[in-house]
Design an enzyme around this catalytic site. Sequence first.
Site, PDB file in Angstrom:
ATOM      1  N   HIS A 146       2.998 -29.165  51.613  1.00  0.00           N
ATOM      2  CA  HIS A 146       3.125 -29.982  52.814  1.00  0.00           C
ATOM      3  C   HIS A 146       1.873 -30.846  52.976  1.00  0.00           C
ATOM      4  O   HIS A 146       0.793 -30.476  52.492  1.00  0.00           O
ATOM      5  CB  HIS A 146       3.305 -29.051  54.023  1.00  0.00           C
ATOM      6  CG  HIS A 146       3.521 -29.753  55.321  1.00  0.00           C
ATOM      7  ND1 HIS A 146       2.476 -30.160  56.129  1.00  0.00           N
ATOM      8  CD2 HIS A 146       4.658 -30.109  55.956  1.00  0.00           C
ATOM      9  CE1 HIS A 146       2.957 -30.744  57.208  1.00  0.00           C
ATOM     10  NE2 HIS A 146       4.279 -30.736  57.131  1.00  0.00           N
TER      11      HIS A 146
ATOM     12  N   ARG B  19      -0.239 -31.143  55.239  1.00  0.00           N
ATOM     13  CA  ARG B  19      -1.385 -30.466  55.844  1.00  0.00           C
ATOM     14  C   ARG B  19      -2.168 -29.649  54.813  1.00  0.00           C
ATOM     15  O   ARG B  19      -3.275 -29.195  55.094  1.00  0.00           O
ATOM     16  CB  ARG B  19      -0.919 -29.540  56.979  1.00  0.00           C
ATOM     17  CG  ARG B  19      -0.615 -30.226  58.297  1.00  0.00           C
ATOM     18  CD  ARG B  19      -1.854 -30.764  58.997  1.00  0.00           C
ATOM     19  NE  ARG B  19      -2.881 -29.751  59.206  1.00  0.00           N
ATOM     20  CZ  ARG B  19      -2.949 -28.948  60.248  1.00  0.00           C
ATOM     21  NH1 ARG B  19      -2.022 -29.009  61.196  1.00  0.00           N
ATOM     22  NH2 ARG B  19      -3.934 -28.070  60.372  1.00  0.00           N
ATOM     23  N   LYS B  20      -1.585 -29.422  53.648  1.00  0.00           N
ATOM     24  CA  LYS B  20      -2.254 -28.635  52.614  1.00  0.00           C
ATOM     25  C   LYS B  20      -3.110 -29.544  51.735  1.00  0.00           C
ATOM     26  O   LYS B  20      -2.973 -30.757  51.749  1.00  0.00           O
ATOM     27  CB  LYS B  20      -1.212 -27.890  51.762  1.00  0.00           C
ATOM     28  CG  LYS B  20      -0.206 -27.093  52.590  1.00  0.00           C
ATOM     29  CD  LYS B  20      -0.867 -26.079  53.489  1.00  0.00           C
ATOM     30  CE  LYS B  20       0.122 -25.176  54.206  1.00  0.00           C
ATOM     31  NZ  LYS B  20       0.857 -25.842  55.288  1.00  0.00           N
ATOM     32  N   LEU B  21      -3.998 -28.934  50.932  1.00  0.00           N
ATOM     33  CA  LEU B  21      -4.860 -29.755  50.079  1.00  0.00           C
ATOM     34  C   LEU B  21      -4.030 -30.517  49.062  1.00  0.00           C
ATOM     35  O   LEU B  21      -4.164 -31.722  48.904  1.00  0.00           O
ATOM     36  CB  LEU B  21      -5.887 -28.875  49.343  1.00  0.00           C
ATOM     37  CG  LEU B  21      -7.176 -28.550  50.082  1.00  0.00           C
ATOM     38  CD1 LEU B  21      -6.916 -27.549  51.207  1.00  0.00           C
ATOM     39  CD2 LEU B  21      -8.219 -27.995  49.127  1.00  0.00           C
TER      40      LEU B  21
END
Length: 382
Positions: free
Chosen positions: A185, A187-189
């Site tokens: 997603h 929001r992830k790195l």
Amino acid sequence: MSSTTVPPTIPVMVPWLGEEEAEAAADAVRSGWVAQGPRVAAFERAFAGHLGVEHAVAVSSCTTALHLALIGAGVGPGDEVVVPSLSFVATANAVTYVGAVPVFADVDPATGNLTAATVEPLLTGRTRAVIAVDQGGVPVDLDGIRAAVAPHGVTVVEDAACAAGSVYRGRPAGAGADLAAYSFHPRKLLTTGEGGMVTCRDGALAARLRRLREHGMSVSAADRHASAGGASVLETYDEIGFNYRMTDVQAAVGLVQLRKLPAMVARRRELAARYRDLLAGTGLRPVDDPEHGTTNYQSCWVLPPDGAPDRAELLARLAAAGVSARRGIMAAHLEAPYKGAARVPLPATELLTRRSLILPLFHTLTEEQQDRVAAALRAALG
């Protein structure tokens, strides 16, 4: 700009995407193969190689990865699965999808993660699995939990949604798990827009998960097209499956992102260390590395000191200063679908979900922006 004008708002998260990802996605589109195909297979191989695991199965999200992992672990109706309430609601929802009951355990207030001590008292004869979350990228003590549940024949599934780039006992987080689920997603790195991955050790299980992600189809569309027989190869459907596929466009982006992951982690750890220096003396407790590993700082959360304004007031003051902070991790047992489901008190969970907040942290965050965040937070604390 007048003296009363607030500078542009500093967001919590900005994905590190650029021309290389755009070109990779465009190449996939130009190839004519945009559904699950050769780039997905290449991404699976690269991701498995990065982790040092035997098998990686790309899917449409971490939620679908968790769902398939629980099916792979044999969890079904009537079973119980111990999970942290302090996690995005998808962790508990995946248990519900297979007809099992999520049993909420408390967490270590320093890491936000389950521990053997919080899990063990909740084990019953119906416990089939534990979902151990690497909350905010902080690696969970997998070995400790596994040692506690092994005598009970319980499977540990690692929810490594946030943990790409984190390290546990010298290995990538999730690499030691029988089954682990990752999120891509934004929001992830490492992001593919949406998407996820299941990793496992067993080849037969990986083959089954690949079938299940594609309606239970015995031969995937990509394999059918690549075979000598082509259209004459007839697939069968031997069990009920799902439409959990990743696209080749997403995988093309993922391959680029995976190459950039070490640089992402290094930068975020550098920024997190700078936050600790900037906020020293405020009484704030920032999340930090556990003794058994290192975090990728997917989320940089802090716990305000006793006597600080409540979190809603802090967030409002930060927003007024142009800083877009967020509340800390949610607690599933306080949300409507699971209200009243907790069997034991969850004091650490409720403390963290009530008081913690997440600060802006992303690869391109500048020192000037970080200085603004720290100054605004100091002022908000009074």
